[in-house]
Design an enzyme around this catalytic site. Sequence first.
Site, PDB file in Angstrom:
ATOM      1  N   CYS A   1       0.837  -1.204   0.000  1.00 39.72           N
ATOM      2  CA  CYS A   1       0.000   0.000   0.000  1.00 39.72           C
ATOM      3  C   CYS A   1       0.870   1.252   0.000  1.00 39.72           C
ATOM      4  O   CYS A   1       1.359   1.679   1.044  1.00 39.72           O
ATOM      5  CB  CYS A   1      -0.921  -0.016   1.214  1.00 39.72           C
ATOM      6  SG  CYS A   1      -1.892   1.482   1.348  1.00 39.72           S
TER       7      CYS A   1
ATOM      8  N   CYS B   1      -0.397   4.155   2.079  1.00 38.63           N
ATOM      9  CA  CYS B   1      -0.249   3.981   3.537  1.00 38.63           C
ATOM     10  C   CYS B   1       1.200   4.246   3.952  1.00 38.63           C
ATOM     11  O   CYS B   1       1.453   4.866   4.972  1.00 38.63           O
ATOM     12  CB  CYS B   1      -0.584   2.561   3.982  1.00 38.63           C
ATOM     13  SG  CYS B   1      -2.068   1.875   3.286  1.00 38.63           S
ATOM     14  N   ASP B   2       2.139   3.725   3.177  1.00 42.79           N
ATOM     15  CA  ASP B   2       3.526   3.680   3.634  1.00 42.79           C
ATOM     16  C   ASP B   2       4.492   4.573   2.852  1.00 42.79           C
ATOM     17  O   ASP B   2       5.660   4.692   3.225  1.00 42.79           O
ATOM     18  CB  ASP B   2       4.039   2.223   3.562  1.00 42.79           C
ATOM     19  CG  ASP B   2       3.202   1.302   4.427  1.00 42.79           C
ATOM     20  OD1 ASP B   2       2.727   1.758   5.469  1.00 42.79           O
ATOM     21  OD2 ASP B   2       3.006   0.134   4.045  1.00 42.79           O
TER      22      ASP B   2
END
Length: 313
Positions: A136, A139-140
């Site tokens: 992701c 997300c990261d």
Amino acid sequence: MADTTTKCLIIGSGPAGYTAAIYASRANLSPILIEGLQPGGQLTTTTEVENFPGYPDGITGPILMEDLRRQALRFGTEIRTGIVTAANFSQRPFKVTTDDGNTITAETVIISTGASAKYLGLPDEQKYAGLGVSACATCDGFFYRGRTVAVVGGGDTACEEALYLSGLAKKVYLVVRKDYLRASKVMQQRVLQKENISVMFNCNTIGLFGEEFVEGAKIIENKGTDKEQILNIAIDGFFLAIGHKPNTDIFTGQIDMDETGYIVTHGKSTATNIPGVFAAGDVADPIYRQAVSAAGMGCRAALDAERFLLENN
Ligand code: NDP
């Protein structure tokens, strides 16, 4: 352990689940919706959504999902956090257990549990999980500002993730196993025009290396040809974007699925092999897999559930 009864239980909170909830609650079915592991579903990890009708200027995935959630709440959907741990569809009403130990007895069930990111299956993906391996980018990606990353895949997701990361990272390798990108033309163009994205065609990752965190990937190029060679690229992050697996494990043995685990629905309806159990969204759609098509299927599932209740109760 509390036991609740509902006319319509919706499992999953992506576009399909929330749309089913909007329709079911407006039809006075007083639905209960169990959010699942990733409230809001896959779109909560997407940046810009440009193709959901009604948003001419685009909208972020998290805001779109929050809007759908509020719309479902507005008509009286009961939204519960948690995951479904067991389902018994052997007789109606159906029994579904959640991770807090509660049981819900439901006259109809709409399965909209979506799909989860796939991994290559390399032992190194597990070794470096949370240490440079991610599925992701939104997300990261933040952790890789000014660094070098690789994204694996050649579809729209991979291109979207590569573009997103190219705004944060110094350099992005897009590792594509074929000699072309499967993504839509517009996404291909954006990727190919981006200066800090380097597309590596005919390449497969065979391993990762690094002391504690990922420091590089071992890649085989032109496998099986006379141009075959092994490349070691220095990277700090390794992002998977190679498609998804439907979240159907807990329904195995009860609900008919295809060979890859997608729920099979009957004809043009959302009906499964169990009368009263319906499926909507990515969990039952290996072909279109769009937010808007999932939402449309959620609408149809709620209408199917409503009709089923009229005919059977
Ligand atoms: P896709 O199935 O479309 O693409 C998966 C990609 O991963 C392909 O390039 C595939 O290669 C590659 N791949 C699969 N397995 C491996 C492996 N073991 N090793 C290396 N590469 C692998 O999945 P997406 O998640 O990209 O997209 C799913 C759907 O969602 C599509 O319909 C897409 O259009 C849509 N989507 C739309 C977006 C938008 O419109 N904004 C954004 C994101 C997704 P190969 O081509 O060789 O099979």
